[in-house]
Design a protein around this motif. Structure first.
Motif, short mmCIF file in Angstrom:
data_model
loop_
_atom_site.label_atom_id
_atom_site.label_comp_id
_atom_site.label_asym_id
_atom_site.label_seq_id
_atom_site.Cartn_x
_atom_site.Cartn_y
_atom_site.Cartn_z
N ASP A 79 32.29 -6.85 51.70
CA ASP A 79 33.34 -6.00 52.23
C ASP A 79 32.74 -5.16 53.35
O ASP A 79 31.56 -5.31 53.68
N GLY A 80 33.52 -4.29 53.92
CA GLY A 80 33.01 -3.52 55.05
C GLY A 80 32.62 -4.46 56.18
O GLY A 80 33.26 -5.49 56.40
N TRP A 81 31.55 -4.14 56.87
CA TRP A 81 31.16 -4.96 58.02
C TRP A 81 30.71 -6.35 57.62
O TRP A 81 30.93 -7.31 58.37
N THR A 82 30.12 -6.51 56.44
CA THR A 82 29.69 -7.86 56.05
C THR A 82 30.89 -8.75 55.81
O THR A 82 30.94 -9.89 56.27
N GLY A 83 31.88 -8.26 55.14
CA GLY A 83 33.10 -9.04 54.91
C GLY A 83 33.83 -9.36 56.20
O GLY A 83 34.30 -10.47 56.41
#
Length: 93
Positions: A79-83
């Protein structure tokens, strides 16, 4: 044997940021990502919280590098930037 050891033994050149960060770290990160054929990202909560990892991930996505996310933490949720990057890459690639 580690993944990097296995890849090296198979003849691949492996760049690991914690081993190769001498001099200007941003120049080194840029050079590594720019020259990469494939980027393996070992995802965990600590990885996601690292500003340098975020920079590497953004650069790899911006340069449209092949990225393979490898989740290394139980129950880790992208989630966040990785997602965001992986959803964009998987849909647009």
């Amino acid at each position: 044997m580690s993944i990097s050891d296995e890849l090296s033994a198979a003849g691949y050149k492996v760049w690991i940021d914690k081993n190769e960060m001498r001099g200007n770290i941003y120049d080194k990160m840029y050079e590594a990502v720019d020259n990469a054929y494939l980027v393996l990202m070992f995802l965990s909560e600590n990885y996601k919280l690292s500003e340098n990892c975020k920079r590497e991930g953004k650069l790899a996505a911006d340069k449209r590098k092949r990225i393979i996310p490898i989740i290394t933490q139980d129950n880790y949720k992208m989630d966040g930037w990785t997602g965001m990057y992986f959803i964009i890459l998987f849909i647009c690639a």
